[in-house]
Design a protein around this motif. Structure first.
Motif, mmCIF file in Angstrom:
data_model
loop_
_atom_site.group_PDB
_atom_site.id
_atom_site.type_symbol
_atom_site.label_atom_id
_atom_site.label_comp_id
_atom_site.label_asym_id
_atom_site.label_seq_id
_atom_site.Cartn_x
_atom_site.Cartn_y
_atom_site.Cartn_z
ATOM 1 N N PHE A 193 -0.007 5.891 0.050
ATOM 2 C CA PHE A 193 -1.024 6.933 0.291
ATOM 3 C C PHE A 193 -1.822 6.583 1.557
ATOM 4 C CE2 PHE A 193 -1.109 5.668 -4.309
ATOM 5 C CZ PHE A 193 -0.109 6.515 -4.734
ATOM 6 N N GLY A 223 -4.215 4.470 1.696
ATOM 7 C CA GLY A 223 -4.562 3.056 1.705
ATOM 8 C C GLY A 223 -5.080 2.625 0.346
ATOM 9 N N GLY A 240 0.826 -1.202 0.000
ATOM 10 C CA GLY A 240 0.000 0.000 0.000
ATOM 11 C C GLY A 240 0.862 1.254 0.000
ATOM 12 N N VAL A 281 2.568 -5.172 10.304
ATOM 13 C CA VAL A 281 3.803 -5.601 10.964
ATOM 14 C C VAL A 281 3.997 -4.921 12.321
ATOM 15 C CG1 VAL A 281 4.978 -6.248 8.836
ATOM 16 C CG2 VAL A 281 5.222 -3.910 9.721
ATOM 17 N N SER A 301 5.242 4.830 6.057
ATOM 18 C CA SER A 301 4.824 5.688 4.947
ATOM 19 C C SER A 301 4.369 4.871 3.754
ATOM 20 C CB SER A 301 5.963 6.633 4.562
ATOM 21 O OG SER A 301 7.138 5.894 4.342
HETATM 22 N N1 SAH Z 1 -4.297 5.778 6.561
HETATM 23 C C1 SAH Z 1 -3.804 4.503 6.948
HETATM 24 C C2 SAH Z 1 -2.274 4.488 6.961
HETATM 25 C C3 SAH Z 1 -1.667 4.575 5.591
HETATM 26 S S1 SAH Z 1 0.062 4.346 5.647
HETATM 27 C C4 SAH Z 1 -4.336 4.148 8.331
HETATM 28 O O1 SAH Z 1 -4.483 5.042 9.158
HETATM 29 O O2 SAH Z 1 -4.569 2.963 8.577
HETATM 30 C C5 SAH Z 1 0.403 3.989 3.952
HETATM 31 C C6 SAH Z 1 0.615 2.531 3.612
HETATM 32 O O3 SAH Z 1 1.702 2.030 4.357
HETATM 33 C C7 SAH Z 1 -0.547 1.606 3.932
HETATM 34 O O4 SAH Z 1 -1.439 1.509 2.865
HETATM 35 C C8 SAH Z 1 0.147 0.271 4.176
HETATM 36 O O5 SAH Z 1 0.320 -0.439 2.974
HETATM 37 C C9 SAH Z 1 1.507 0.671 4.677
HETATM 38 N N2 SAH Z 1 1.607 0.521 6.138
HETATM 39 C C10 SAH Z 1 1.680 1.505 7.053
HETATM 40 N N3 SAH Z 1 1.799 1.012 8.297
HETATM 41 C C11 SAH Z 1 1.839 -0.333 8.178
HETATM 42 C C12 SAH Z 1 1.928 -1.401 9.111
HETATM 43 N N4 SAH Z 1 2.034 -1.180 10.423
HETATM 44 N N5 SAH Z 1 1.920 -2.658 8.639
HETATM 45 C C13 SAH Z 1 1.798 -2.902 7.311
HETATM 46 N N6 SAH Z 1 1.706 -1.931 6.381
HETATM 47 C C14 SAH Z 1 1.716 -0.652 6.800
#
Ligand code: SAH
Length: 235
Positions: A118, A120, A116, A136, A142
């Protein structure tokens, strides 16, 4: 010989791969053909002459959302009928990745991971293709690429031949349901801090018990969730 464990990563930043997985044991394993890695640039599946992959969220709010048609096109092209690779998507909304799931994935034919970016990914494509949503950790990255690298690293080190015997994965944190005991090496006296005596005793049973006691204590203190599961498992 059967096919090596295969990973396909769908990302807007293919240059991030293999990245850290190109060095050390994972990197050697990749060179030796113990596992393989393919990247797909999501941009190649973008629409219109700008190769657009995202759009503004319905309902308003900040940021952009990955379009479902773009994600679907990339996933359909990547889908591997012959190998039946599980399809995962990285998101903080997903199930927290753990060693049990990593073991299952490592024992299978490989993985397809959609990274992912942006805000999402449009939820409909996640549902339509029944993607497994994985996180994770309770942190916001980001983008999904470091999450994909984390997942791949955890799987690859379990593949036959990747780690030497010395680095066998048997006794490590989580494998026993406990965090690991502390480690010590030379010098025996470092700045006046001594290595615990029991480790110098040569008495294997005492050492085993001491390590077990410390593993239990640290788990109880730091990870009440793991501790509760461990206690349940012993009953
Ligand atoms: N707006 C979302 C965060 C988007 S972060 C929310 O609040 O849930 C941007 C991208 O980074 C996500 O689409 C995801 O693919 C990845 N990402 C961010 N944190 C992550 C995590 N803890 N585990 C897995 N993927 C993550």
């Amino acid at each position: 010989m059967s096919q090596p464990w295969h990973s396909k990563v769908l990302t807007l930043f293919p240059e991030m791969f293999p990245g850290p997985l190109g060095v050390s044991l994972a990197g050697q394993g990749l060179k030796d053909g113990l596992w393989s890695l393919e990247t797909v640039n999501l941009r190649d599946h973008g629409i219109d002459r700008h190769a657009t992959v995202d759009d503004a969220p319905f309902g308003g709010g900040p940021g952009m959302v990955m379009r479902p048609d773009v994600a679907e096109a990339a996933l359909s092209a990547a889908r591997d009928a012959a190998r039946d690779l599980p399809m995962l998507v990285t998101t903080p909304r997903g199930m927290l990745l753990n060693q049990a799931r990593v073991r299952e994935l490592a024992a299978g034919p490989g993985v397809i991971i959609l990274c992912g970016r942006f805000e999402g990914i449009d939820q409909r494509v996640i549902e339509a293709l029944d993607l497994e949503e994985v996180s994770v950790g309770d942190v916001i990255l980001s983008g999904g690429e470091p999450a994909a690298l984390t997942l791949l690293d955890a799987c690859v080190r379990l593949l036959p031949g990747v780690m030497g015997k010395a680095e066998s994965a048997e006794e490590e944190s989580f494998e026993t349901g406990l965090l690991e005991y502390p480690h010590y090496t030379r010098p025996q006296d470092w700045q006046g801090r001594l290595v615990p005596n029991v480790l110098l005793s040569g008495h294997h049973e005492n050492i085993r018990q001491w390590r077990r006691a410390l593993a239990e204590a640290v788990t109880k203190e730091r990870r009440p969730d793991l501790w509760a599961a461990y206690v349940r498992g012993k009953q």
